[in-house]
Scaffold this motif. Structure first.
Motif, PDB file in Angstrom:
ATOM      1  N   PHE A  62       0.880  -1.211   0.115  1.00 41.01           N
ATOM      2  CA  PHE A  62       0.094  -0.210  -0.070  1.00 41.01           C
ATOM      3  C   PHE A  62       0.836   1.293   0.172  1.00 41.01           C
ATOM      4  O   PHE A  62       1.811   1.425   0.646  1.00 41.01           O
ATOM      5  CB  PHE A  62      -1.042   0.067   1.265  1.00 41.01           C
ATOM      6  N   TRP A  63       0.322   2.213  -0.767  1.00 40.28           N
ATOM      7  CA  TRP A  63       0.688   3.246  -0.561  1.00 40.28           C
ATOM      8  C   TRP A  63       0.017   4.679   0.861  1.00 40.28           C
ATOM      9  O   TRP A  63      -1.611   4.660  -0.077  1.00 40.28           O
ATOM     10  CB  TRP A  63       0.912   4.277  -1.757  1.00 40.28           C
ATOM     11  N   TYR A  64       0.187   5.036   1.221  1.00 42.80           N
ATOM     12  CA  TYR A  64      -0.623   6.055   2.305  1.00 42.80           C
ATOM     13  C   TYR A  64       0.246   7.210   2.370  1.00 42.80           C
ATOM     14  O   TYR A  64       1.082   7.337   1.838  1.00 42.80           O
ATOM     15  CB  TYR A  64      -0.793   5.715   3.692  1.00 42.80           C
ATOM     16  N   VAL A  65      -0.609   8.782   2.363  1.00 41.36           N
ATOM     17  CA  VAL A  65      -0.661  10.128   2.148  1.00 41.36           C
ATOM     18  C   VAL A  65      -0.857  10.693   3.600  1.00 41.36           C
ATOM     19  O   VAL A  65      -1.671  10.296   3.355  1.00 41.36           O
ATOM     20  CB  VAL A  65      -0.601  10.177   1.093  1.00 41.36           C
ATOM     21  N   GLN A  66      -0.166  11.837   3.901  1.00 37.42           N
ATOM     22  CA  GLN A  66      -0.772  12.628   4.394  1.00 37.42           C
ATOM     23  C   GLN A  66      -0.310  13.591   5.047  1.00 37.42           C
ATOM     24  O   GLN A  66       0.605  14.255   4.784  1.00 37.42           O
ATOM     25  CB  GLN A  66       0.421  11.869   6.378  1.00 37.42           C
TER      26      GLN A  66
END
Lengths: 112, 109
Positions: free
Chosen positions: B34-38
């Motif tokens: 997964f890639w998560y962004v904040q």
């Protein structure tokens, strides 16, 4: 639909004090998690739960306890806060093990 | 032990330039990545997952099992892409996500 809600959003504790962070989700998710986020270290798993009444230790569980008495709530407790526990705490949940997480907005905790 | 490595703490590019955020993992089985962004002062959001092979906000990521990599790419960066990006993996029989240390992307005008 609130998703994942964390309370409180900010807190300052003195060393040795105790507190409980609340995570609530309204999506009927089975799995819930507590992470801490520190600069340069990413997110590290503290404790997690795979269902109501169950909890398990993560990567950095020392100094923390958790409870999952109700499916929708996952509580993180600090019995005796230490400055090393200054961090941003994120709660997350997901419906099944192969799903992505839904995160809460975080709790910024400072221990002085 | 299973690990996720993001070698760059900071990646700075100009608007319109291509972007590649690197992610390498160590796991011999079949992970899900997964890639998560904040974005600044916001909660983490799921950006994409390899199993769905979708493109979100112009970002794509391909799982390369030979190189154990899952690099995130975008052909033309936008200023609104400035954020912290985390690569993460979950294992076959595990319930946990393991996160990398994150890469801060800064897109300059």
């Amino acid at each position: 639909n609130a998703g994942v809600t964390q309370t409180p959003k900010f807190r300052v504790l003195k060393t040795g004090q105790s507190m409980t962070l609340l995570c609530a989700q309204d999506m009927n998710h089975e799995y819930m998690y507590w992470y801490r986020q520190d600069p340069g270290m990413g997110l590290r798993l503290i404790h997690y739960s795979v269902g109501e009444g169950t909890t398990a230790k993560g990567e950095v569980p020392d100094g923390y306890n958790v409870s999952r008495l109700k499916k929708q709530n996952f509580l993180l407790g600090l019995e005796s806060a230490a400055p090393s526990q200054t961090s941003v705490y994120f709660c997350a949940s997901r419906f099944q093990a192969t799903d992505g997480y839904t995160f809460g907005s975080g709790t910024r905790l400072t221990v002085v | 032990a299973q690990r996720v490595t993001q070698p760059e703490k900071l990646l700075s590019v100009f608007k319109g330039a291509p972007v590649e955020l690197k992610c390498n993992y160590s796991y011999s089985g079949s992970p899900e990545l997964f890639w998560y962004v904040q974005y600044s002062r916001q909660r983490l959001q799921l950006l994409l997952r390899h199993i769905s092979r979708e493109s979100i906000k112009g970002f794509t990521a391909d799982l390369n099992k030979g190189e154990t990599s899952f690099h995130l790419k975008k052909p033309f960066a936008q200023e609104e892409d400035s954020a912290m990006y985390y690569c993460a993996l979950t294992l076959d029989s595990s319930y946990k996500l393991i996160f990398g240390s994150g890469t801060r992307l800064l897109v300059r005008p």
